[in-house]
Design an enzyme around this catalytic site. Structure first.
Site, PDB file in Angstrom:
ATOM      1  CB  SER A 124      -0.902  -0.005   1.246  1.00 19.02           C
ATOM      2  OG  SER A 124      -1.486   1.263   1.460  1.00 19.02           O
ATOM      3  CD  GLU A 126      -2.370   5.149   4.165  1.00 12.68           C
ATOM      4  OE1 GLU A 126      -1.718   5.604   5.130  1.00 12.68           O
ATOM      5  OE2 GLU A 126      -3.256   5.795   3.583  1.00 12.68           O
ATOM      6  CE1 TYR A 148      -4.587  -1.358   5.331  1.00  9.32           C
ATOM      7  CE2 TYR A 148      -3.061   0.279   4.452  1.00  9.32           C
ATOM      8  CZ  TYR A 148      -3.945  -0.762   4.258  1.00  9.32           C
ATOM      9  OH  TYR A 148      -4.179  -1.225   2.982  1.00  9.32           O
ATOM     10  CD  GLU A 184     -23.358   1.996   1.347  1.00 13.52           C
ATOM     11  OE1 GLU A 184     -23.631   2.876   2.200  1.00 13.52           O
ATOM     12  OE2 GLU A 184     -24.227   1.383   0.700  1.00 13.52           O
TER      13      GLU A 184
END
Length: 322
Positions: A124, A126, A148, A184
């Site tokens: 990722s 991140e 994360y 969502e």
């Protein structure tokens, strides 16, 4: 990719995993996919389902030994940065330690069988956290700013370590990538689903956190295709998978509202501090040059097309429910 490969896939029921099953099954591969104990078995006969838990590293080792895959795609793990702040230990176990178990078992399988076992890790953007340069490349320093990101950084680093041991191990440094299959709980799908309800007169406003955060958003099937190309490459490597362009959360919301025909969208948008993260990186933008040059990969959909596809999907859901 060579025909009739035996694939072990984690995260098959998520957005990326579902698209990967679509692509791999269409190419005729044998897909073994991980499902947690107690989960409802998906009605998908394209996949051979294997019960295992990312939090139980021995179960992962056992599955690798049983399946004896040619390729491992590890797409599973904690998928929410926000959740990682609430459960940092679980995040490190599932998105970090599990990677170590899987790739070590894959390396031992390779040594035991005397054949190549390829491994693709879904990393990722991140991992770069508060990046010191923009755009980020494969050589940008890894300095995560969330649990994360830290867990993903561990998995990413392991790919390089096992490449040095002779494995075909690749890290797909994935930037934000979206589709109608996003749940969502992700801000992008939250936006398009809520905008569809507003357009139908079912809701009045959309509440979001930091509207000024800028992200490099791409189309999920494109990013899955990049991972398949990594598995098929002559050697393993690290690849930034991104578009090279950024848009703000406000831009995403505005594009969704306009696609749904809501012209007074700025009056419908509200900031709610509850949705702000403890540490939110202002902007992330990736440089996909290496993927383009070495894998022949490039994005197929523009930002507005991605938002539009998601909005149209959610408008259809609203119409079907009415």
């Amino acid at each position: 990719m060579a025909a009739a490969q035996r694939i072990l896939l984690t995260g098959a029921t998520g957005q990326d995993g579902s698209y990967l099953v679509d692509q791999l099954s269409g190419e005729g591969h044998e897909i073994h996919a991980l499902i947690r104990p107690g989960d409802l078995l998906p009605a998908d006969d394209r996949v051979i389902w294997r019960t295992g838990d990312l939090a139980d590293t021995q179960s992962l080792v056992d599955i690798v030994d049983e399946v004896e895959p040619d390729i491992v795609f590890n797409l599973a793990g904690i998928s929410s940065v926000a959740f990682s702040w609430q459960q940092p230990l679980a995040t490190v176990e599932v998105s970090g330690a599990a990677v170590a178990a899987l790739i070590e078992a894959s390396w031992r399988l390779q040594e035991r069988k005397g054949r190549t076992v390829r491994f693709v890790q879904a990393s990722s953007s991140e991992i770069f956290g508060s990046a010191i340069e923009s755009p980020q490349t494969e050589t940008t320093p890894v300095r995560p700013a969330s649990p994360y990101g830290a867990a993903k950084a561990l998995g990413h680093s392991l790919m390089g370590i096992y490449r040095s041991r002779g494995m075909h191990a690749s890290s797909a440094i994935l930037y934000n990538h979206e589709s109608p299959r996003r749940p969502e709980t992700f801000v992008t799908r939250k936006i398009t689903a809520q905008v569809a309800r507003i357009a139908a007169g079912l809701e009045e406003t959309l509440q979001l956190g930091n509207l000024d955060s800028r992200r490099d958003w791409g189309w999920a099937p494109d990013y899955v295709d990049a991972m398949v190309r990594m598995a098929d490459a002559e050697s393993g490597g690290d690849y930034v998978i991104a578009t090279g362009r950024t848009h703000s959360v406000r831009d995403f919301a505005g594009a969704a509202f306009l696609r749904a025909g809501v012209l007074d969208w700025q009056d419908r948008l509200e900031v709610d501090d509850r949705f702000k993260r403890p540490a939110d990186v202002a902007e992330m933008r990736g440089d996909p040059s290496r993927a383009r040059e070495e894998l022949g990969w490039s994005p197929t959909l523009a930002f507005e097309e991605i938002v539009g596809a998601m909005v149209e999907h959610d408008l259809a859901l609203v119409r079907a429910a009415s």
